[in-house]
Design a protein around this motif. Structure first.
Motif, PDB file in Angstrom:
ATOM      1  N   VAL A  56      57.127  -0.103  58.169  1.00  0.00           N
ATOM      2  CA  VAL A  56      56.876   0.474  56.912  1.00  0.00           C
ATOM      3  C   VAL A  56      58.009   1.270  56.593  1.00  0.00           C
ATOM      4  O   VAL A  56      58.701   1.852  57.626  1.00  0.00           O
ATOM      5  N   THR A  57      58.448   1.619  55.344  1.00  0.00           N
ATOM      6  CA  THR A  57      59.546   2.543  54.819  1.00  0.00           C
ATOM      7  C   THR A  57      58.890   3.817  54.319  1.00  0.00           C
ATOM      8  O   THR A  57      58.213   3.575  53.428  1.00  0.00           O
ATOM      9  N   VAL A  58      59.612   4.773  54.567  1.00  0.00           N
ATOM     10  CA  VAL A  58      58.989   6.102  54.168  1.00  0.00           C
ATOM     11  C   VAL A  58      60.092   6.324  52.916  1.00  0.00           C
ATOM     12  O   VAL A  58      61.308   6.506  52.924  1.00  0.00           O
ATOM     13  N   THR A  59      59.536   6.694  51.604  1.00  0.00           N
ATOM     14  CA  THR A  59      60.317   6.987  50.656  1.00  0.00           C
ATOM     15  C   THR A  59      60.144   8.593  50.033  1.00  0.00           C
ATOM     16  O   THR A  59      59.013   8.913  49.889  1.00  0.00           O
ATOM     17  N   LEU A  60      61.366   8.913  49.655  1.00  0.00           N
ATOM     18  CA  LEU A  60      61.114  10.640  49.272  1.00  0.00           C
ATOM     19  C   LEU A  60      61.471  10.300  48.029  1.00  0.00           C
ATOM     20  O   LEU A  60      62.466  10.073  47.233  1.00  0.00           O
ATOM     21  N   GLU A  61      60.356  11.096  47.209  1.00  0.00           N
ATOM     22  CA  GLU A  61      60.466  11.023  45.738  1.00  0.00           C
ATOM     23  C   GLU A  61      61.271  12.411  45.136  1.00  0.00           C
ATOM     24  O   GLU A  61      61.113  13.378  45.637  1.00  0.00           O
ATOM     25  N   ASN A  62      62.227  12.102  44.199  1.00  0.00           N
ATOM     26  CA  ASN A  62      62.761  13.373  43.706  1.00  0.00           C
ATOM     27  C   ASN A  62      61.966  14.171  42.728  1.00  0.00           C
ATOM     28  O   ASN A  62      61.210  13.227  42.013  1.00  0.00           O
ATOM     29  N   GLU A  63      62.117  15.350  42.402  1.00  0.00           N
ATOM     30  CA  GLU A  63      61.174  15.851  41.760  1.00  0.00           C
ATOM     31  C   GLU A  63      62.064  17.078  40.986  1.00  0.00           C
ATOM     32  O   GLU A  63      62.905  17.501  41.180  1.00  0.00           O
ATOM     33  N   PHE A  64      61.166  17.627  39.909  1.00  0.00           N
ATOM     34  CA  PHE A  64      61.593  18.992  39.312  1.00  0.00           C
ATOM     35  C   PHE A  64      60.509  19.915  39.380  1.00  0.00           C
ATOM     36  O   PHE A  64      59.579  19.664  40.335  1.00  0.00           O
ATOM     37  N   ASP A  65      60.671  21.059  38.987  1.00  0.00           N
ATOM     38  CA  ASP A  65      59.610  22.157  39.148  1.00  0.00           C
ATOM     39  C   ASP A  65      58.474  22.018  38.248  1.00  0.00           C
ATOM     40  O   ASP A  65      58.089  22.906  37.429  1.00  0.00           O
ATOM     41  N   ALA A  66      57.625  20.789  38.325  1.00  0.00           N
ATOM     42  CA  ALA A  66      56.564  20.542  37.446  1.00  0.00           C
ATOM     43  C   ALA A  66      55.305  21.383  37.413  1.00  0.00           C
ATOM     44  O   ALA A  66      54.781  21.651  36.312  1.00  0.00           O
ATOM     45  N   PHE A  67      55.373  22.092  38.473  1.00  0.00           N
ATOM     46  CA  PHE A  67      54.294  23.118  38.519  1.00  0.00           C
ATOM     47  C   PHE A  67      54.305  24.584  38.763  1.00  0.00           C
ATOM     48  O   PHE A  67      53.581  25.238  38.821  1.00  0.00           O
ATOM     49  N   GLY A  68      55.669  24.702  38.410  1.00  0.00           N
ATOM     50  CA  GLY A  68      55.942  26.221  38.373  1.00  0.00           C
ATOM     51  C   GLY A  68      55.957  26.920  39.936  1.00  0.00           C
ATOM     52  O   GLY A  68      56.027  27.966  40.429  1.00  0.00           O
ATOM     53  N   TRP A  69      55.953  25.802  40.951  1.00  0.00           N
ATOM     54  CA  TRP A  69      56.209  26.344  42.411  1.00  0.00           C
ATOM     55  C   TRP A  69      57.236  26.618  42.948  1.00  0.00           C
ATOM     56  O   TRP A  69      57.494  27.290  44.070  1.00  0.00           O
TER      57      TRP A  69
END
Length: 297
Positions: free
Chosen positions: A131-144
């Motif tokens: 299996v491959t683990v993928t890391l998703e790029n994010e922005f501050d979608a929820f203000g956290w």
């Protein structure tokens, strides 16, 4: 080389099961889905969910988890990821998706070192399971993350993290719309730095909402059925794949030229009532672009 379309179950809740997910995917001519653990499994349990997918003729492209190893919640993240690896191996999914996390202060070097330390044993087990683990790029979608401490919003820092982990079972889930919301130019900043690390792709689109304010001091509401997100003062609404600001035709062409042959997973981020129509429209748009690039499976 060919790419394959899939549909994400991210918009469905614990009480929904997988019936609507498989119906929407099938209606758009797809046979692959991204399942979220635990919520897409919650209604019927693992064994029954797997049977229902088989009855619908669906295979699992990816098991996605709401897991973040950096910052608070890392123990729960480990638990989710190890369970997801087991589920992925059992159902033949080649990918488990995760997220980075956040802290009170932005320190990319320290954050990358800590994340690499935590993810490496998980990635090693993933490799042993195929299996491959993928890391998703994010922005501050929820203000956290007001500090902007999530290094996945910065392509250069994300590339350094990939080089630090340096394992064939660790790749990126390249989300172009998320980069756009993080004020990153997808085609000139993100893709050139990261294309060698891409192992999975999320497909959606967004529009920037102008700063003009309505009578109550807020931007006008999004179009019916679409969602609104913010990132450090900027406002974005989700949009049809072919009507947003990410140039998917050019990006898919670049992926095809580079030889990417993985999944393109549609996640329109719209109301459930619109999913069937929007997923079908997105699939048509993506297939047309892939056909033009000679990369349709």
């Amino acid at each position: 080389m060919a790419m394959t379309l899939a549909f994400s179950g991210t918009e469905y809740d614990d009480e929904d099961g997988v019936h609507q997910l498989t119906q929407v995917a099938s209606g758009a001519g797809m046979r692959h889905v991204e399942l979220w653990y635990p919520k897409n499994y919650a209604l019927h349990g693992v064994s029954s969910t797997r049977a229902r997918l088989a009855d619908a003729g669906m295979s699992v492209a990816c098991v996605s988890t709401p897991s973040t190893l950096y910052g608070s919640g890392r123990d729960r993240a480990r638990e989710l990821l190890y369970r997801a690896l087991q589920l992925a191996e059992e159902c033949g999914a080649g990918i488990v998706n995760t997220y980075f996390g956040h802290a009170d202060v932005a320190d990319d070097e320290e954050a990358a070192a800590e994340y690499a330390r935590l993810v490496t044993p998980i990635v090693r087990e993933a490799g042993e399971r195929g299996v491959t683990v993928t890391l998703e790029n994010e922005f501050d979608a929820f203000g956290w993350d007001p500090a902007g401490s999530d290094i996945t919003r910065r392509p250069a820092s994300l590339e350094r993290l990939c080089s630090r982990v340096n394992h064939p079972a660790f790749k990126l889930n390249f989300d172009a719309a998320n980069f756009h919301c993080a004020s990153v130019d997808v085609l000139t900043e993100a893709y050139p730095l990261l294309h060698e690390h891409i192992g999975y792709v999320h497909v959606k689109n967004v529009r920037t909402i102008p700063s003009a304010r309505g009578a109550q001091g807020e931007p006008a509401a999004p179009e019916p059925g679409w969602l609104r997100f913010t990132d450090h003062g900027k406002v974005f609404d989700t949009a049809p794949v072919d009507k947003g600001e990410v140039d998917w035709s050019r990006l898919l062409g670049a992926l095809a030229k580079q030889g990417y042959a993985g999944y393109l997973t549609l996640e329109p981020h719209c109301a459930k009532a619109r999913l069937a129509d929007e997923v079908a429209a997105a699939a048509r748009s993506v297939r047309a672009a892939l056909a033009e690039a000679g990369a349709l499976h």
